[in-house]
Design an enzyme around this catalytic site. Structure first.
Site, PDB file in Angstrom:
ATOM      1  N   GLU A 137      40.649  46.358  38.974  1.00  0.00           N
ATOM      2  CA  GLU A 137      41.749  45.615  38.351  1.00  0.00           C
ATOM      3  C   GLU A 137      42.640  46.564  37.554  1.00  0.00           C
ATOM      4  OE1 GLU A 137      40.111  42.454  36.021  1.00  0.00           O
ATOM      5  OE2 GLU A 137      39.225  41.426  37.743  1.00  0.00           O
TER       6      GLU A 137
ATOM      7  N   HIS B 259      42.756  37.459  36.715  1.00  0.00           N
ATOM      8  CA  HIS B 259      41.634  37.387  35.772  1.00  0.00           C
ATOM      9  C   HIS B 259      42.008  36.544  34.542  1.00  0.00           C
ATOM     10  CE1 HIS B 259      37.797  39.731  34.511  1.00  0.00           C
ATOM     11  NE2 HIS B 259      37.792  38.516  33.999  1.00  0.00           N
TER      12      HIS B 259
END
Length: 630
Positions: free
Chosen positions: A490, A513
């Protein structure tokens, strides 16, 4: 407190967080159409007086003229000031009460509102030196006692001369008039108090810049409620921790540094060297290498549920307590799961995307109600269990699988294997933790075992699903859709690009997220995690720590509290008690709890400890860390 030490303390912006006349202005000018301009004028005049650019008497005259206040408004002012006492003075109320004989308030403010406030801290009326209001028959404030030296320039120095104190005199204040006492040769030291306001002209003249009363008491080796000043405890908060969390830690008196993004291992190794507390979210990795550089670290706060980004074992070995927020964002994640299940089964994502491209595709093909469908929950913890309840209330038939025995809620059915769950259910929702064993829990083989046309939702951890296998299942049509909120890799912050093999796939919802990213959840987390850390620092309580034995104790008065963290091996408690016995120290209370690796002992003693006793306790074989709380 030795009788030779006397403290002269200012009131406005020192004992209290505010300038009292500014607050009186807010009260007296309430309803005045020009209140804003007048209040700003009062503040500007106050600052000019504090910096010494106008005479104090001029400052006082100008402010009272604008205020137009009355005697009846003073009681409202006192009520307001009670809520504005400086945090470090509140923390050290006991100290002030016990040493009231040697504490003097010398202020250019007014006795009318000062005496009621400081009196609650035990400070004697006769030890308060301040100005006096002059009222007319109607109770209007019309002037001040012009014979009082504190209404004049250098009035504080003149007042100190008249008091004629013996011994060492220490002045604590935030204004130029406080420095003048030292400049007149009437004090040994001047401490520039910066907890509430920082004035460069004042701090440049100070013997010591003090961010709190704790700091002043600490460097003078005086008894305090806590053994170490909170202003010296450095806190590093990464990844946009909610402002409420930042404010709570600042209000506690800590030095707080905020960094909006995550840090690389190399950056963190350098940054963490003098940090006592670190707060992170999911993108920062607290590795073994980072912890080897964490010379002062006592606690880690994970402002999220997961702790797999933290080397818990090394933290434990180094005596560093770790706290997370296991419940604070549960509802937010569950609501997102429900929403995504509905979106996937109705194909809302693709329909919406088509509409934005001017395509009108009104069709029921591939669109289903969730009522009557089978939901399979992998991981029946806080989130999985609450999802179970909400989904059942919406008419779904709920099944779950967990490696730990969990009690079913409502009509949910526990299945004995993951394979059985995958082959049984129309929707699979993942809610497992980040342990290494869960890597690729849902791989190509497991995806093949899912029902044809099923849906997969992953709001747990990025490494739990084998991404290439998921992509292949979507493209082949074996799965009808998926929703993914977490990814193996990420971006560290919002400016970095996001890359994934899942981009552009049909009926695939990708989110950054944000399962727990609601204002409610972030506020809950921001209150919960700092609360646990502050409780640990202040009392030694480890309740809700993820890597320490859990102990919760009351704050004990009239005692000293010692914390001993050691390797879990036989005989350590006996050695602690033998050391205390050797120094004739009686134990008021003692609490020991262990896990498989460490022992955690809290000992309350009723006798002041010596440095030799402390060194002996630190030298016990197996000791990891020793702390004195108070």
């Amino acid at each position: 407190m030795p009788q030779t030490k006397k403290f002269i303390i200012d009131f406005d912006s020192t004992f209290t967080q505010v300038e009292a006349l500014d607050i009186l202005g807010e009260i007296s000018l309430d309803g005045d159409p020009k209140a804003g301009d007048k209040l700003q004028a009062i503040k500007d005049i106050t600052d000019r007086g504090m910096e010494g650019s106008v005479t104090f008497r001029e400052s006082l005259e100008q402010r009272l003229e604008i205020l137009q206040a009355t005697k009846s408004q003073i009681s409202d002012l006192v009520d307001a000031l009670r809520k504005k006492v400086s945090k470090s003075f509140e923390r050290n109320k006991e100290f002030l009460q016990e040493n009231a004989e040697d504490i003097y308030i010398v202020s250019n403010g007014f006795k009318d509102f000062i005496i009621p406030i400081v009196g609650e801290f035990g400070i004697k009326k006769e030890n308060v030196f301040a100005n006096d209001f002059v009222y007319d028959e109607q109770g209007n404030i019309v002037d001040f006692n012009r014979e009082n030296p504190l209404s004049k320039n250098n009035g504080k120095a003149e007042t100190i001369k008249k008091i004629n104190l013996d011994g060492d005199i220490y002045v604590i204040g935030d204004g130029y008039t406080d420095y003048e006492i030292k400049a007149s040769g009437l004090a040994n030291k001047f401490y520039a108090f910066t907890e509430n306001i920082h004035r460069d002209k004042v701090t440049s003249k100070a013997d010591h810049v003090a961010p709190s009363l704790d700091e002043i008491l600490y460097i003078n080796k005086l008894n305090t409620k806590f053994s170490y000043p909170k202003s010296r405890i450095k806190v590093l908060l990464l990844e946009n921790v909610h402002p409420i969390g930042v404010d709570l830690l600042k209000e506690e008196g800590y030095q707080v540094e905020v960094v909006p993004s995550a840090m690389s291992e190399e950056e963190l190794c350098e940054k963490i060297k003098n940090v006592s507390i670190i707060g992170i979210r999911s993108k920062t990795n607290i590795t073994k290498k980072v912890l080897e550089n964490a010379n002062r670290l006592i606690a880690v706060g994970a402002f999220c549920i997961g702790t797999n980004q933290i080397d818990l074992e090394t933290c434990q070995e180094k005596g560093i307590a770790v706290f997370n927020a296991p419940f604070s964002n549960t509802r937010s994640v569950v609501e997102m799961a429900i929403a995504e299940i509905i979106f996937l089964m109705r194909n809302f994502h693709d329909k919406s995307h088509s509409m934005h491209q001017s395509k009108w595709d009104k069709s029921a093909t591939g669109s289903f109600e969730i009522r009557g469908k089978k939901l399979g929950i992998v991981g029946y913890g806080n989130i999985g269990a609450q999802l179970s309840v909400l989904a059942e209330n919406m008419g779904m038939n709920v099944f779950y699988y967990d490696v730990v025995e969990k009690l079913a809620l409502g009509n949910a059915t526990k299945l004995d294997s993951l394979d059985e769950l995958l082959s049984t259910c129309d929707v699979i929702s993942l809610h497992v933790d980040g342990r290494k064993d869960n890597k690729c829990l849902i791989d190509a083989e497991k995806i093949k075992k899912m029902k044809e046309g099923a849906y997969l939702v992953n709001l747990s951890r990025g490494h739990v699903v084998e991404i290439p296998a998921l992509k292949e299942a979507i493209l082949s049509g074996h799965l009808a859709g998926c929703a993914v909120d977490v990814f193996p890799e990420e971006p560290k912050n919002n400016s970095e690009p996001f890359e994934s093999e899942l981009k552009g796939l049909p009926n695939t919802i990708l989110t950054p997220h944000i399962g727990g990213s609601t204002l409610e959840a972030q506020e809950n987390i921001a209150r919960f995690v700092p609360g646990k850390i502050m409780e640990y620092v202040n009392t030694g309580n480890t309740f809700n720590s993820v890597n320490f034995p859990n102990i919760q104790l009351p704050f004990l008065k009239d005692a000293h509290r010692l914390i001993h963290i050691h390797q879990n091996e036989p005989g350590v408690l006996a050695k602690i008690n033998q050391v205390l016995a050797n120094f004739e120290i009686n134990i008021n209370g003692q609490y020991l709890k262990t896990n498989e690796k460490i022992g955690y002992v809290i000992t309350d003693i009723d006798k002041a400890y010596t440095s030799e006793a402390i060194e002996a306790l630190k030298s016990i074989p197996g000791t990891i860390r020793f702390r004195i709380l108070y």
